[in-house]
Write an enzyme that holds these catalytic residues in place. Structure first.
Site, mmCIF file in Angstrom:
data_model
loop_
_atom_site.group_PDB
_atom_site.id
_atom_site.type_symbol
_atom_site.label_atom_id
_atom_site.label_comp_id
_atom_site.label_asym_id
_atom_site.label_seq_id
_atom_site.Cartn_x
_atom_site.Cartn_y
_atom_site.Cartn_z
ATOM 1 N N ASN A 17 -105.105 -12.489 -57.811
ATOM 2 C CA ASN A 17 -104.431 -11.554 -58.719
ATOM 3 C C ASN A 17 -103.813 -12.249 -59.932
ATOM 4 O OD1 ASN A 17 -102.445 -12.325 -56.434
ATOM 5 N ND2 ASN A 17 -101.077 -11.643 -58.071
ATOM 6 N N TYR A 228 -98.791 -29.808 -48.689
ATOM 7 C CA TYR A 228 -99.854 -29.392 -49.609
ATOM 8 C C TYR A 228 -100.968 -30.439 -49.622
ATOM 9 C CZ TYR A 228 -102.148 -27.798 -53.881
ATOM 10 O OH TYR A 228 -103.073 -27.351 -54.787
ATOM 11 N N LYS A 232 -104.957 -29.909 -48.276
ATOM 12 C CA LYS A 232 -106.147 -30.042 -49.111
ATOM 13 C C LYS A 232 -107.071 -31.163 -48.605
ATOM 14 C CE LYS A 232 -105.243 -26.668 -51.933
ATOM 15 N NZ LYS A 232 -106.059 -25.442 -51.893
#
Length: 303
Positions: A17, A228, A232
Protein backbone atom coordinates in the site's frame (compact mmCIF):
# COMPACT_ATOMS: atom_id res chain seq x y z
CA UNK A 1 17.77 -9.54 -20.80
CA UNK A 2 15.01 -11.05 -22.91
CA UNK A 3 11.36 -10.11 -22.77
CA UNK A 4 8.18 -12.04 -22.04
CA UNK A 5 4.53 -11.46 -22.80
CA UNK A 6 3.13 -9.70 -19.73
CA UNK A 7 -0.45 -9.07 -20.81
CA UNK A 8 -1.70 -12.43 -19.53
CA UNK A 9 0.42 -12.57 -16.37
CA UNK A 10 -0.92 -12.46 -12.81
CA UNK A 11 1.11 -11.15 -9.85
CA UNK A 12 0.78 -10.78 -6.09
CA UNK A 13 2.79 -8.14 -4.21
CA UNK A 14 2.77 -8.17 -0.40
CA UNK A 15 3.06 -5.07 1.78
CA UNK A 16 2.12 -2.93 -1.18
CA UNK A 17 0.00 0.00 0.00
CA UNK A 18 3.05 2.31 0.14
CA UNK A 19 6.78 2.61 -0.51
CA UNK A 20 8.64 0.11 -2.65
CA UNK A 21 5.74 -2.34 -2.67
CA UNK A 22 3.33 0.20 -4.16
CA UNK A 23 5.88 1.21 -6.78
CA UNK A 24 6.51 -2.43 -7.73
CA UNK A 25 2.76 -2.81 -8.29
CA UNK A 26 2.70 0.35 -10.41
CA UNK A 27 5.65 -0.69 -12.58
CA UNK A 28 4.28 -4.20 -13.13
CA UNK A 29 0.84 -2.80 -14.00
CA UNK A 30 2.41 -0.39 -16.51
CA UNK A 31 3.87 -3.48 -18.20
CA UNK A 32 0.36 -4.93 -18.53
CA UNK A 33 0.53 -7.42 -15.65
CA UNK A 34 -2.65 -7.96 -13.63
CA UNK A 35 -1.55 -7.27 -10.04
CA UNK A 36 -3.10 -8.14 -6.70
CA UNK A 37 -1.99 -5.38 -4.33
CA UNK A 38 -2.07 -6.70 -0.78
CA UNK A 39 -1.86 -4.85 2.51
CA UNK A 40 -2.69 -5.57 6.13
CA UNK A 41 -4.81 -2.43 6.45
CA UNK A 42 -7.90 -2.74 4.24
CA UNK A 43 -8.55 1.00 3.87
CA UNK A 44 -4.95 1.89 3.01
CA UNK A 45 -4.76 -0.95 0.52
CA UNK A 46 -8.07 -0.06 -1.12
CA UNK A 47 -7.10 3.61 -1.30
CA UNK A 48 -3.77 2.71 -2.94
CA UNK A 49 -5.56 0.62 -5.59
CA UNK A 50 -8.07 3.42 -6.22
CA UNK A 51 -5.26 5.88 -6.93
CA UNK A 52 -3.58 3.47 -9.35
CA UNK A 53 -6.85 2.75 -11.16
CA UNK A 54 -7.61 6.48 -11.39
CA UNK A 55 -4.17 6.97 -12.98
CA UNK A 56 -5.20 4.60 -15.76
CA UNK A 57 -3.85 1.30 -14.41
CA UNK A 58 -7.06 -0.70 -14.55
CA UNK A 59 -5.56 -4.17 -13.94
CA UNK A 60 -4.81 -3.69 -10.23
CA UNK A 61 -7.04 -5.26 -7.59
CA UNK A 62 -6.87 -5.29 -3.80
CA UNK A 63 -6.95 -8.16 -1.34
CA UNK A 64 -6.32 -7.85 2.38
CA UNK A 65 -3.32 -9.80 3.67
CA UNK A 66 -1.69 -10.11 7.07
CA UNK A 67 1.36 -12.31 6.48
CA UNK A 68 1.38 -13.23 10.19
CA UNK A 69 -2.13 -14.70 10.03
CA UNK A 70 -2.44 -18.10 8.32
CA UNK A 71 -6.18 -17.68 7.72
CA UNK A 72 -5.53 -14.36 5.99
CA UNK A 73 -2.85 -16.01 3.83
CA UNK A 74 -5.21 -18.86 2.96
CA UNK A 75 -7.94 -16.36 2.04
CA UNK A 76 -5.57 -14.66 -0.42
CA UNK A 77 -4.66 -18.00 -2.01
CA UNK A 78 -8.34 -18.86 -2.42
CA UNK A 79 -9.02 -15.46 -3.99
CA UNK A 80 -6.20 -15.84 -6.53
CA UNK A 81 -7.34 -19.38 -7.34
CA UNK A 82 -10.98 -18.44 -7.90
CA UNK A 83 -10.22 -15.17 -9.74
CA UNK A 84 -7.31 -16.19 -11.98
CA UNK A 85 -6.75 -19.93 -11.64
CA UNK A 86 -3.00 -19.55 -11.43
CA UNK A 87 -0.19 -17.17 -10.42
CA UNK A 88 2.88 -16.12 -12.41
CA UNK A 89 4.66 -13.67 -10.09
CA UNK A 90 4.98 -13.41 -6.31
CA UNK A 91 6.86 -10.50 -4.79
CA UNK A 92 7.36 -10.93 -1.04
CA UNK A 93 7.87 -7.35 0.10
CA UNK A 94 6.01 -7.06 3.44
CA UNK A 95 8.47 -6.12 6.17
CA UNK A 96 9.00 -5.01 9.77
CA UNK A 97 12.12 -3.42 11.28
CA UNK A 98 12.26 -5.20 14.64
CA UNK A 99 13.18 -2.04 16.54
CA UNK A 100 11.72 1.01 18.24
CA UNK A 101 13.39 4.21 17.08
CA UNK A 102 13.62 7.75 18.39
CA UNK A 103 13.32 9.25 14.90
CA UNK A 104 14.23 12.79 15.93
CA UNK A 105 17.28 11.49 17.75
CA UNK A 106 18.31 9.45 14.72
CA UNK A 107 18.04 12.44 12.39
CA UNK A 108 19.95 14.61 14.87
CA UNK A 109 22.91 12.21 14.68
CA UNK A 110 23.20 13.11 10.98
CA UNK A 111 25.04 9.86 10.19
CA UNK A 112 26.26 9.18 6.69
CA UNK A 113 23.72 6.73 5.16
CA UNK A 114 26.42 4.36 3.94
CA UNK A 115 27.85 4.06 7.45
CA UNK A 116 24.37 3.58 8.88
CA UNK A 117 23.43 0.81 6.47
CA UNK A 118 26.77 -1.00 6.58
CA UNK A 119 26.73 -1.12 10.37
CA UNK A 120 29.83 1.03 10.87
CA UNK A 121 27.83 3.48 12.94
CA UNK A 122 26.49 0.86 15.36
CA UNK A 123 27.77 2.53 18.53
CA UNK A 124 26.40 5.93 17.56
CA UNK A 125 22.86 4.70 16.98
CA UNK A 126 22.51 2.42 20.02
CA UNK A 127 21.19 5.34 22.08
CA UNK A 128 18.28 6.02 19.73
CA UNK A 129 17.34 2.45 18.81
CA UNK A 130 15.74 -0.05 21.18
CA UNK A 131 15.56 -3.72 20.22
CA UNK A 132 12.98 -5.40 22.47
CA UNK A 133 12.39 -9.14 22.16
CA UNK A 134 8.71 -8.66 21.21
CA UNK A 135 9.73 -6.51 18.24
CA UNK A 136 12.26 -9.17 17.24
CA UNK A 137 9.53 -11.82 17.21
CA UNK A 138 7.28 -9.54 15.15
CA UNK A 139 10.11 -8.87 12.71
CA UNK A 140 11.03 -12.53 12.16
CA UNK A 141 7.38 -13.56 11.97
CA UNK A 142 6.75 -10.93 9.29
CA UNK A 143 9.93 -10.93 7.22
CA UNK A 144 10.90 -14.61 7.32
CA UNK A 145 8.02 -16.79 8.51
CA UNK A 146 5.52 -14.49 6.78
CA UNK A 147 7.42 -14.83 3.52
CA UNK A 148 7.32 -18.60 3.91
CA UNK A 149 3.60 -18.68 4.78
CA UNK A 150 2.65 -16.71 1.69
CA UNK A 151 5.01 -18.62 -0.60
CA UNK A 152 3.89 -22.06 0.56
CA UNK A 153 0.21 -21.11 0.22
CA UNK A 154 0.67 -19.78 -3.31
CA UNK A 155 3.09 -22.44 -4.61
CA UNK A 156 0.27 -24.68 -5.96
CA UNK A 157 -0.89 -21.73 -8.09
CA UNK A 158 2.64 -20.74 -9.09
CA UNK A 159 3.19 -24.30 -10.34
CA UNK A 160 0.36 -23.70 -12.82
CA UNK A 161 2.10 -20.71 -14.42
CA UNK A 162 2.45 -21.10 -18.17
CA UNK A 163 5.48 -18.81 -18.36
CA UNK A 164 7.65 -20.23 -15.55
CA UNK A 165 6.75 -18.76 -12.17
CA UNK A 166 8.83 -15.99 -10.65
CA UNK A 167 9.28 -15.50 -6.90
CA UNK A 168 11.07 -12.33 -5.82
CA UNK A 169 11.98 -11.95 -2.15
CA UNK A 170 12.82 -8.37 -1.22
CA UNK A 171 15.96 -8.49 0.91
CA UNK A 172 18.51 -6.00 2.24
CA UNK A 173 22.19 -5.18 2.29
CA UNK A 174 21.97 -6.29 5.92
CA UNK A 175 21.37 -9.85 4.64
CA UNK A 176 24.93 -10.38 3.41
CA UNK A 177 26.65 -13.24 5.25
CA UNK A 178 29.88 -11.27 5.77
CA UNK A 179 27.95 -9.07 8.23
CA UNK A 180 27.44 -11.96 10.68
CA UNK A 181 30.36 -12.04 13.17
CA UNK A 182 29.83 -15.75 14.03
CA UNK A 183 31.88 -17.77 11.54
CA UNK A 184 30.02 -21.04 12.20
CA UNK A 185 26.66 -19.45 11.37
CA UNK A 186 28.15 -17.82 8.26
CA UNK A 187 29.52 -21.16 7.08
CA UNK A 188 26.32 -23.05 7.78
CA UNK A 189 24.18 -20.57 5.87
CA UNK A 190 26.70 -20.36 3.05
CA UNK A 191 26.95 -24.13 2.53
CA UNK A 192 24.40 -24.42 -0.28
CA UNK A 193 24.97 -28.15 -0.77
CA UNK A 194 23.78 -28.94 2.77
CA UNK A 195 21.43 -26.01 3.30
CA UNK A 196 17.88 -26.95 4.29
CA UNK A 197 14.83 -25.06 5.47
CA UNK A 198 15.09 -26.87 8.81
CA UNK A 199 18.65 -25.58 9.30
CA UNK A 200 17.54 -22.03 8.57
CA UNK A 201 14.64 -22.36 11.03
CA UNK A 202 16.99 -23.62 13.75
CA UNK A 203 19.35 -20.68 13.26
CA UNK A 204 16.42 -18.25 13.50
CA UNK A 205 15.22 -19.99 16.68
CA UNK A 206 18.73 -19.77 18.16
CA UNK A 207 18.84 -16.06 17.33
CA UNK A 208 15.51 -15.40 19.07
CA UNK A 209 16.70 -17.36 22.10
CA UNK A 210 19.88 -15.28 22.29
CA UNK A 211 17.92 -12.05 21.77
CA UNK A 212 15.64 -12.94 24.69
CA UNK A 213 18.63 -13.84 26.88
CA UNK A 214 20.55 -10.69 25.94
CA UNK A 215 23.38 -12.74 24.41
CA UNK A 216 23.58 -11.35 20.86
CA UNK A 217 27.10 -9.95 21.13
CA UNK A 218 28.36 -12.91 23.17
CA UNK A 219 27.18 -15.41 20.53
CA UNK A 220 28.33 -13.51 17.47
CA UNK A 221 25.20 -11.97 16.01
CA UNK A 222 25.12 -8.65 14.21
CA UNK A 223 24.27 -5.79 16.57
CA UNK A 224 23.12 -3.45 13.80
CA UNK A 225 19.35 -3.98 13.38
CA UNK A 226 19.88 -7.56 14.59
CA UNK A 227 16.37 -8.97 14.10
CA UNK A 228 15.94 -7.30 10.72
CA UNK A 229 19.39 -8.45 9.62
CA UNK A 230 18.89 -12.11 10.52
CA UNK A 231 15.38 -12.07 9.03
CA UNK A 232 16.81 -11.06 5.68
CA UNK A 233 19.72 -13.51 6.00
CA UNK A 234 17.09 -16.21 6.54
CA UNK A 235 15.02 -14.99 3.56
CA UNK A 236 18.09 -15.25 1.33
CA UNK A 237 18.81 -18.78 2.56
CA UNK A 238 15.16 -19.78 2.06
CA UNK A 239 15.35 -18.37 -1.46
CA UNK A 240 18.29 -20.65 -2.27
CA UNK A 241 16.57 -23.71 -0.79
CA UNK A 242 13.40 -22.98 -2.79
CA UNK A 243 15.35 -22.47 -6.01
CA UNK A 244 16.91 -25.92 -5.58
CA UNK A 245 13.52 -27.46 -4.83
CA UNK A 246 11.78 -25.90 -7.85
CA UNK A 247 14.30 -25.77 -10.72
CA UNK A 248 11.58 -24.84 -13.24
CA UNK A 249 10.86 -21.57 -11.43
CA UNK A 250 12.87 -18.34 -11.24
CA UNK A 251 13.37 -17.66 -7.53
CA UNK A 252 15.64 -14.82 -6.45
CA UNK A 253 16.18 -12.26 -3.69
CA UNK A 254 17.10 -8.63 -4.14
CA UNK A 255 18.39 -5.70 -2.11
CA UNK A 256 16.41 -2.84 -3.67
CA UNK A 257 18.92 -0.18 -2.58
CA UNK A 258 18.85 2.27 0.30
CA UNK A 259 15.43 3.66 -0.54
CA UNK A 260 13.70 6.51 1.27
CA UNK A 261 10.82 4.64 2.97
CA UNK A 262 9.16 4.19 6.36
CA UNK A 263 11.18 1.08 7.22
CA UNK A 264 14.42 3.10 7.49
CA UNK A 265 12.65 6.16 8.96
CA UNK A 266 13.23 8.03 5.70
CA UNK A 267 17.00 8.03 6.08
CA UNK A 268 17.32 6.39 2.63
CA UNK A 269 18.86 8.20 -0.32
CA UNK A 270 17.12 6.52 -3.28
CA UNK A 271 13.66 7.06 -4.76
CA UNK A 272 11.05 4.29 -4.69
CA UNK A 273 11.07 4.39 -8.50
CA UNK A 274 14.73 3.35 -8.52
CA UNK A 275 14.24 0.91 -5.63
CA UNK A 276 11.55 -0.99 -7.52
CA UNK A 277 13.73 -1.56 -10.59
CA UNK A 278 15.53 -4.64 -9.25
CA UNK A 279 12.42 -6.46 -8.00
CA UNK A 280 10.51 -5.66 -11.20
CA UNK A 281 13.41 -6.83 -13.36
CA UNK A 282 13.45 -10.17 -11.51
CA UNK A 283 9.65 -10.45 -11.68
CA UNK A 284 9.83 -10.19 -15.47
CA UNK A 285 12.84 -12.42 -16.15
CA UNK A 286 12.65 -14.21 -19.46
CA UNK A 287 13.18 -17.98 -19.66
CA UNK A 288 16.66 -19.36 -19.06
CA UNK A 289 17.79 -16.60 -16.77
CA UNK A 290 18.76 -16.46 -13.11
CA UNK A 291 17.43 -18.48 -10.19
CA UNK A 292 18.74 -18.92 -6.66
CA UNK A 293 20.64 -15.63 -6.89
CA UNK A 294 21.01 -12.49 -4.80
CA UNK A 295 20.90 -9.12 -6.55
CA UNK A 296 22.12 -5.77 -5.29
CA UNK A 297 19.57 -3.60 -7.09
CA UNK A 298 19.82 -4.76 -10.71
CA UNK A 299 23.26 -6.39 -10.48
CA UNK A 300 23.90 -9.99 -9.45
CA UNK A 301 25.94 -10.10 -6.25
CA UNK A 302 27.39 -12.59 -3.75
CA UNK A 303 25.49 -13.85 -0.73
Amino acid sequence: MGSISTESMYAVVTGANKGIGLEIVRQLAIQGVTVVLTARDEKRGSDAVSLLVQSGLKKVVFHQLDVRDQSSVDSLAEFVKSRFGRLDILVNNAGASGVVVDEEGLRALNIDPVSWLSGKATDAVQGVIQQPYEKGVECLDTNYYGCKRVTEALLPLLKLSTSGARIVNVSSLRSELKRIPNEQIRNELGDLGNLTEEKVDKIVEKFLHDLKQGKLEENGWSLMLPSYSISKVAVNAYTRVLAKRYPDMFINCVHPGYVNTDINWHTGTMTVEDGAKGPVMLALLSNGEFSGCYFDQTEKSGF
